[in-house]
Structures are given as C-alpha cells and as structure tokens.
Design an enzyme around this catalytic site. Structure first.
Site, PDB file in Angstrom:
ATOM      1  N   GLY A  20       8.422  -4.415 -34.555  1.00 14.94           N
ATOM      2  CA  GLY A  20       9.002  -5.364 -33.605  1.00 14.94           C
ATOM      3  C   GLY A  20       8.957  -6.790 -34.109  1.00 14.94           C
ATOM      4  O   GLY A  20       9.937  -7.536 -33.977  1.00 14.94           O
ATOM      5  N   SER A 136      12.711   7.423 -33.111  1.00 25.02           N
ATOM      6  CA  SER A 136      11.847   7.856 -34.201  1.00 25.02           C
ATOM      7  C   SER A 136      12.407   9.132 -34.786  1.00 25.02           C
ATOM      8  O   SER A 136      13.125   9.884 -34.099  1.00 25.02           O
ATOM      9  CB  SER A 136      10.428   8.113 -33.689  1.00 25.02           C
ATOM     10  OG  SER A 136       9.638   8.769 -34.662  1.00 25.02           O
ATOM     11  N   TYR A 149       4.855  12.424 -27.341  1.00 26.73           N
ATOM     12  CA  TYR A 149       5.522  11.301 -28.000  1.00 26.73           C
ATOM     13  C   TYR A 149       6.914  11.716 -28.477  1.00 26.73           C
ATOM     14  O   TYR A 149       7.900  10.995 -28.242  1.00 26.73           O
ATOM     15  CB  TYR A 149       4.677  10.826 -29.183  1.00 26.73           C
ATOM     16  CG  TYR A 149       5.364   9.805 -30.061  1.00 26.73           C
ATOM     17  CD1 TYR A 149       5.468   8.475 -29.664  1.00 26.73           C
ATOM     18  CD2 TYR A 149       5.904  10.160 -31.294  1.00 26.73           C
ATOM     19  CE1 TYR A 149       6.088   7.535 -30.468  1.00 26.73           C
ATOM     20  CE2 TYR A 149       6.527   9.223 -32.106  1.00 26.73           C
ATOM     21  CZ  TYR A 149       6.618   7.916 -31.687  1.00 26.73           C
ATOM     22  OH  TYR A 149       7.239   6.990 -32.486  1.00 26.73           O
TER      23      TYR A 149
END
Length: 259
Positions: A20, A136, A149
């Site tokens: 980020g 991802s 996740y």
C-alpha cells in the site's frame, strides 16, 4: 511512457507500509495527491512524511462502517481508489472460528464494498475514474493453511468484475490486482522466526519460502513491493482506459493457467 496523474486525488487504503505504501508513493510520484490511510495517526504521519508534498493522511480503521464514515468525512471524493487494506492469519480450517472469518470478511471484502458504494458514483458523474481492489494469487490458489483468506480474496476478484460491469460505459474502470508472494513488512514478520533461526538475510529466507511453498513460481523469488505498485500505477492511469473487469497478475507466474 510518461504517466501524469496531476490534479487527481488518489486514495490508497492500508498504505502506511508494504504494498500500500509503495502504491501511494508511486501515485504521488506520478503527480496525484495521495491519500494515505492507516489505523494509527503516528503511522499515517510517518508515511505521509516519507512520501512528501503530494500526500496527506487519514487515520481510521476501515474494518468497520464507523471507520469508513470517518474516512468519507475527511475525503468525500476521489478520482482513483485503491482498496489495498487486507489482513491474513495462517490457521487450520478446523481451528478457524467465526470471529476470524468475520474479521477477514469485514477487512478484506466489506471495506472494498463500502469504498465502491461511496466513491464510484462521484467518478461516474465526472465521466472518469479508477477503482482497484488488491486481491491475491491466493484467490485462485486457495492456500490450505488459510482457507478463510483465500476465500476473501476470491470475493475481491468477483466484486471487481461485477463492479466493472455495473460501471459499463461510464468512463470508470474497475480491476483487481493479484500479487503473489511479496516481500512486504507483513511477510517479513511472518518469516522473522525462520530468519533468526537460519541467520540468513530476509531476501534469501523469502526466496526459500517461495520455492518450498509456491514452487510453481516462475521468477522463483518474492516480488518487491515496487513491482506490484508499478502495475497499479499503470492501471490508475489514462493509458489503461480499455482495461476493465480484469484480474491482473503480479504473481511471478504462480497461477498456472493461461487466463
């Protein structure tokens, strides 16, 4: 290719460190006003100082509707939104309780949903905008050590595709970006015990992790955060005007499919 984002406001969530931060820094270097976000004022202030003049910050936890409302009060409009905030916690499926699932869903998925509801209408009104969700490679290669996740990241890819179709013909693009193993501060923390045990540099430890646990990697190493950021800066630019509804890989070739 000279990417010029002068005059654009670019909000990057979860941007005080790691991928980020690299994205916020890259967007600022391209001329955008980068809005840095993190949970604590100290971390936000430190990140803004590192980026320099083209940055300002908002400290709020976007894992809740209340935290999102605080963000919107400070940043009511944005031309570019990068929903980067995410968490991961290795845990066996049978040891993963409802609270863990819910926390991953709120942070990894609902934070992006709220951002889209808030900022996409303003982009549509202007006839231009870029909305990006950091997913991802785990969205496609669900990791057995953290199924919760992987599921949340698959949802991000689906969300981006649906939003792109919803924004059809508006001049607003929506895409997801799929990093693979990336040497961020979070991954460094995950590998710290092995680094201490082996006495090797963190880069070598990360390479060994990739080769053992992501053996399909073509680059055979962890990516650098700047390599992911470069893809995002391009997608946020006018040059990417015909790319929407896509899941763009920066995975080092881990995902073993042609599409």
């Amino acid at each position: 290719m000279n990417i010029d984002l002068s005059g654009k406001i670019a909000l990057v969530t979860g941007s005080t460190e790691g991928i980020g931060f690299a994205i916020a820094q890259g967007l600022a270097r391209a001329g955008a006003t980068a809005i840095v976000n993190g949970r604590t004022q100290a971390n936000v202030d430190a990140a803004v100082a590192r980026i320099g003049g083209n940055a300002r910050g908002v400290a709020t936890d976007l894992g809740s509707a209340e935290g999102h409302a605080a963000l919107v009060a400070a940043v009511p409009q944005a031309d570019i939104v990068v929903s980067n905030l995410g968490i991961f916690q290795p845990a066996d499926f049978f040891d993963t309780d409802d609270a863990t699932w819910d926390r991953h869903w709120q942070v990894n998925v609902m934070a992006g949903v709220r951002l889209a509801r808030t900022y996409l209408p303003g982009m549509e009104a202007k006839g231009w905008g870029r909305f990006l969700l950091l997913a991802s490679e785990s969205a496609f290669n669900i990791p057995v050590e953290m199924i919760h996740y992987g599921v949340s990241k698959t949802a991000d890819v689906a969300l981006a595709r649906g939003l792109a179709k919803r924004m059809a013909g508006t001049g607003v693009t929506v895409n997801s970006v799929l990093p693979g193993p990336t040497l961020s501060e979070g991954v460094e923390a995950m590998l710290e015990a092995e680094r201490v045990k082996s006495g090797k540099p963190i880069e070598e430890v990360a390479t060994a992790f990739v080769q053992e646990h992501r053996s399909g990697s073509i680059i055979q190493r962890a990516a650098r955060v700047e390599e992911v950021a470069n893809m995002v800066v391009y997608l946020a630019s006018p040059f990417a005007s015909a790319t929407t509804g896509a899941a763009l890989r920066v995975d080092g070739g881990v995902i073993d499919t042609l599409m």
